[in-house]
Design a protein around this motif. Structure first.
Motif, PDB file in Angstrom:
ATOM      1  N   PHE A 100      -6.525  62.663 137.315  1.00 25.65           N
ATOM      2  CA  PHE A 100      -7.709  62.675 136.660  1.00 25.65           C
ATOM      3  C   PHE A 100      -7.249  63.024 135.224  1.00 25.65           C
ATOM      4  CE2 PHE A 100      -8.796  64.176 140.878  1.00 25.65           C
ATOM      5  CZ  PHE A 100      -9.237  63.143 141.417  1.00 25.65           C
ATOM      6  N   THR A 101      -5.929  63.861 135.063  1.00 24.66           N
ATOM      7  CA  THR A 101      -5.671  64.369 133.551  1.00 24.66           C
ATOM      8  C   THR A 101      -5.193  63.139 132.796  1.00 24.66           C
ATOM      9  OG1 THR A 101      -5.045  66.585 134.399  1.00 24.66           O
ATOM     10  CG2 THR A 101      -4.000  66.077 132.536  1.00 24.66           C
ATOM     11  N   ALA A 102      -4.297  62.305 133.574  1.00 21.08           N
ATOM     12  CA  ALA A 102      -3.768  61.206 132.915  1.00 21.08           C
ATOM     13  C   ALA A 102      -4.942  60.009 132.360  1.00 21.08           C
ATOM     14  CB  ALA A 102      -2.925  60.421 133.829  1.00 21.08           C
ATOM     15  N   LEU A 103      -5.925  60.130 133.258  1.00 19.42           N
ATOM     16  CA  LEU A 103      -7.070  58.949 132.861  1.00 19.42           C
ATOM     17  C   LEU A 103      -7.757  59.538 131.761  1.00 19.42           C
ATOM     18  CD1 LEU A 103      -8.337  58.048 136.413  1.00 19.42           C
ATOM     19  CD2 LEU A 103      -7.365  56.546 134.791  1.00 19.42           C
ATOM     20  N   ALA A 104      -8.127  61.058 131.838  1.00 21.73           N
ATOM     21  CA  ALA A 104      -9.005  61.616 130.637  1.00 21.73           C
ATOM     22  C   ALA A 104      -7.816  61.472 129.277  1.00 21.73           C
ATOM     23  CB  ALA A 104      -9.093  63.001 131.155  1.00 21.73           C
ATOM     24  N   VAL A 105      -6.682  61.475 129.341  1.00 18.71           N
ATOM     25  CA  VAL A 105      -5.932  61.490 128.286  1.00 18.71           C
ATOM     26  C   VAL A 105      -6.069  59.980 127.807  1.00 18.71           C
ATOM     27  CG1 VAL A 105      -3.367  61.697 127.287  1.00 18.71           C
ATOM     28  CG2 VAL A 105      -4.489  63.605 128.948  1.00 18.71           C
ATOM     29  N   SER A 106      -5.732  59.180 128.629  1.00 18.95           N
ATOM     30  CA  SER A 106      -5.458  57.789 128.267  1.00 18.95           C
ATOM     31  C   SER A 106      -6.666  57.110 127.803  1.00 18.95           C
ATOM     32  CB  SER A 106      -4.839  56.955 129.306  1.00 18.95           C
ATOM     33  OG  SER A 106      -5.502  56.938 130.638  1.00 18.95           O
ATOM     34  N   LEU A 107      -8.123  57.325 128.343  1.00 20.70           N
ATOM     35  CA  LEU A 107      -8.941  56.619 128.133  1.00 20.70           C
ATOM     36  C   LEU A 107      -9.655  56.561 126.713  1.00 20.70           C
ATOM     37  CD1 LEU A 107     -11.324  55.040 129.302  1.00 20.70           C
ATOM     38  CD2 LEU A 107     -12.668  57.018 130.187  1.00 20.70           C
ATOM     39  N   PRO A 108      -9.369  57.868 126.046  1.00 20.85           N
ATOM     40  CA  PRO A 108     -10.021  57.738 124.655  1.00 20.85           C
ATOM     41  C   PRO A 108      -9.159  56.793 123.761  1.00 20.85           C
ATOM     42  CG  PRO A 108     -10.132  60.034 125.289  1.00 20.85           C
ATOM     43  CD  PRO A 108      -9.119  59.198 126.394  1.00 20.85           C
ATOM     44  N   VAL A 109      -7.842  56.457 123.944  1.00 18.36           N
ATOM     45  CA  VAL A 109      -6.996  55.904 123.206  1.00 18.36           C
ATOM     46  C   VAL A 109      -6.042  54.711 123.658  1.00 18.36           C
ATOM     47  CG1 VAL A 109      -5.276  56.116 121.241  1.00 18.36           C
ATOM     48  CG2 VAL A 109      -6.918  57.799 121.469  1.00 18.36           C
ATOM     49  N   PHE A 110      -5.272  55.365 124.670  1.00 15.46           N
ATOM     50  CA  PHE A 110      -4.348  54.338 125.136  1.00 15.46           C
ATOM     51  C   PHE A 110      -4.856  53.096 126.016  1.00 15.46           C
ATOM     52  CE2 PHE A 110      -2.322  58.178 124.639  1.00 15.46           C
ATOM     53  CZ  PHE A 110      -1.111  57.754 123.954  1.00 15.46           C
ATOM     54  N   LEU A 111      -5.587  53.540 126.875  1.00 15.38           N
ATOM     55  CA  LEU A 111      -6.341  52.267 127.636  1.00 15.38           C
ATOM     56  C   LEU A 111      -7.096  51.521 126.887  1.00 15.38           C
ATOM     57  CD1 LEU A 111      -7.632  53.879 130.827  1.00 15.38           C
ATOM     58  CD2 LEU A 111      -5.984  51.977 130.744  1.00 15.38           C
ATOM     59  N   PRO A 112      -8.023  51.922 125.925  1.00 18.77           N
ATOM     60  CA  PRO A 112      -8.957  50.808 124.881  1.00 18.77           C
ATOM     61  C   PRO A 112      -7.992  50.183 124.054  1.00 18.77           C
ATOM     62  CG  PRO A 112      -9.792  53.115 125.093  1.00 18.77           C
ATOM     63  CD  PRO A 112      -8.679  53.380 125.760  1.00 18.77           C
ATOM     64  N   MET A 113      -6.543  50.924 123.507  1.00 14.33           N
ATOM     65  CA  MET A 113      -5.683  49.938 122.764  1.00 14.33           C
ATOM     66  C   MET A 113      -5.197  48.835 123.636  1.00 14.33           C
ATOM     67  SD  MET A 113      -4.036  52.917 120.489  1.00 14.33           S
ATOM     68  CE  MET A 113      -2.874  51.571 119.652  1.00 14.33           C
ATOM     69  N   THR A 114      -4.756  49.127 124.679  1.00 14.14           N
ATOM     70  CA  THR A 114      -4.130  47.890 125.632  1.00 14.14           C
ATOM     71  C   THR A 114      -5.197  46.780 125.814  1.00 14.14           C
ATOM     72  OG1 THR A 114      -4.627  49.014 127.568  1.00 14.14           O
ATOM     73  CG2 THR A 114      -2.279  49.439 126.595  1.00 14.14           C
ATOM     74  N   VAL A 115      -6.383  47.200 126.156  1.00 10.87           N
ATOM     75  CA  VAL A 115      -7.401  46.219 126.413  1.00 10.87           C
ATOM     76  C   VAL A 115      -7.805  45.529 125.354  1.00 10.87           C
ATOM     77  CG1 VAL A 115      -9.986  46.149 127.171  1.00 10.87           C
ATOM     78  CG2 VAL A 115      -8.485  47.612 128.668  1.00 10.87           C
ATOM     79  N   VAL A 205     -13.649  54.105 135.770  1.00  4.71           N
ATOM     80  CA  VAL A 205     -13.209  53.916 134.182  1.00  4.71           C
ATOM     81  C   VAL A 205     -12.611  52.491 134.111  1.00  4.71           C
ATOM     82  CG1 VAL A 205     -10.710  54.385 132.974  1.00  4.71           C
ATOM     83  CG2 VAL A 205     -11.993  56.209 134.495  1.00  4.71           C
ATOM     84  N   ALA A 206     -12.316  51.497 134.903  1.00  2.26           N
ATOM     85  CA  ALA A 206     -11.870  50.310 134.562  1.00  2.26           C
ATOM     86  C   ALA A 206     -13.397  49.739 134.259  1.00  2.26           C
ATOM     87  CB  ALA A 206     -11.343  49.422 135.881  1.00  2.26           C
ATOM     88  N   ALA A 207     -14.411  49.939 134.859  1.00  3.74           N
ATOM     89  CA  ALA A 207     -15.740  49.128 134.653  1.00  3.74           C
ATOM     90  C   ALA A 207     -16.167  49.731 133.405  1.00  3.74           C
ATOM     91  CB  ALA A 207     -16.832  49.589 135.725  1.00  3.74           C
ATOM     92  N   SER A 208     -15.804  50.956 132.843  1.00  3.98           N
ATOM     93  CA  SER A 208     -16.255  51.521 131.563  1.00  3.98           C
ATOM     94  C   SER A 208     -15.564  50.885 130.400  1.00  3.98           C
ATOM     95  CB  SER A 208     -15.933  52.720 131.434  1.00  3.98           C
ATOM     96  OG  SER A 208     -16.644  53.734 132.403  1.00  3.98           O
ATOM     97  N   LEU A 209     -14.632  49.997 130.602  1.00  5.95           N
ATOM     98  CA  LEU A 209     -13.996  49.188 129.566  1.00  5.95           C
ATOM     99  C   LEU A 209     -14.616  47.845 129.557  1.00  5.95           C
ATOM    100  CD1 LEU A 209     -10.440  50.431 130.345  1.00  5.95           C
ATOM    101  CD2 LEU A 209     -12.051  50.882 128.378  1.00  5.95           C
TER     102      LEU A 209
END
Length: 306
Positions: A100-115, A205-209
């Motif tokens: 949950f921590t990793a998802l909370a950290v990556s969701l604002p920046v890292f996941l959106p950047m890769t997507v 989280v995946a659906a949120s993107l």
């Protein structure tokens, strides 16, 4: 020969091969089912193309390294575990909270950047390298090609999110104890139930993107430069998240596609609170409808291969 010409020369045979594969899969089918056959052929092709690219592998590698870094930092500096991103205080007591921590950290920046990189490059990148014109001469059609690219980008969202979650789970199990999980509501559930809840959180989280994928696909139809499309998509994500921090903009913030991204914490309660998640998923569906329609209109009416 310029670098662009070299890339075009290398990519063109691959684009022709993909077009031939799509055409071959459609032609033997009955007239009543060409759409399904063409879409599945294009989807398989797009999925293979997306995950075979070195850029995609590198992005997934960076996402996998992020939970490892967080876990090592928490392990080395356990005295500061009470500070930092959400859930980080619980990581040292139960390694599952690293997910949950990793998802909370990556969701604002890292996941959106890769997507944003994958979605932004989906159309513009192929237009720039010249492979798009080969795909458009196949009988699959522009609508099915656009749908296949959108679905492949959604598959990447799921793969990227699961990469973060799996890397966090393995790191958490290696560095910290695992066991019964105390939820944010104070209730305690078993490890098996907690793992299922972590999988549910990753899916949400995946659906949120999904809204971001539609926006990136639309931007990708506006330009023939893959780099410009990727940069514009990533820049838009950062701009929207900045706007979401200003109290003066509270009237429009609930309509920003990033506003409810971190609401997955409501799923870590007993019973789970779905109000914010349903708002989030509904908002993503709205963005998909609006920007997906705009991308379809642009892609089917303009000559973007020129």
């Amino acid at each position: 020969m310029s670098q662009a010409e070299v890339v075009r020369a290398e990519e063109a045979p691959a684009g022709k091969a993909r077009a031939d594969a799509a055409a071959t899969s459609v032609l033997p089918q009955a007239r009543r089912a060409p759409s399904a056959a063409g879409f599945l052929a294009l989807f398989r092709s797009e999925l293979t193309l997306t995950f075979r690219r070195m850029r995609t592998i590198s992005l997934l590698g960076i996402l996998a390294a992020l939970p490892v870094l967080i876990g090592v930092v928490v392990k080395v500096n356990t005295g500061g575990a009470g500070e930092g991103p959400a859930f980080i205080a619980q990581v040292s007591q139960n390694g599952l909270f690293l997910v949950f921590t990793a998802l909370a950290v990556s969701l604002p920046v890292f996941l959106p950047m890769t997507v944003g990189v994958v979605a932004g490059d989906s159309i513009a990148g192929e237009a720039a390298t010249g492979t798009l014109r080969y795909l458009l001469v196949a009988p699959a059609g522009r609508t099915r090609l656009l749908a296949a690219k959108f679905t492949a980008a959604l598959a990447f969202c799921l793969a990227a999110t699961l990469t973060v979650a799996l890397a966090a789970l393995l790191t958490g199990a290696a560095l910290f104890p695992l066991g019964h999980v105390t939820l944010l509501s104070g209730d305690t559930i078993g490890l098996g139930s907690a793992l299922l809840r972590a999988l549910l959180v990753a899916g949400v989280v995946a659906a949120s993107l999904a809204g971001l994928v539609a926006i990136g696909l639309f931007i990708s139809t506006l330009t023939g430069s893959g780099i410009a499309a990727m940069a514009s998509t990533v820049g838009l994500v950062l701009l929207v998240q900045i706007l979401d921090t200003f109290p003066q903009l509270h009237a429009i913030q609930p309509y920003l596609f990033t506003h409810q991204w971190l609401s997955f914490s409501d799923l870590l309660r007993q019973p789970m609170h779905w109000d914010n998640e349903l708002r989030n998923l509904g908002l993503q569906a709205l963005y998909v409808a609006v920007f997906g329609s705009a991308a379809w209109s642009r892609f089917t009416s303009r000559d973007i291969t020129a």
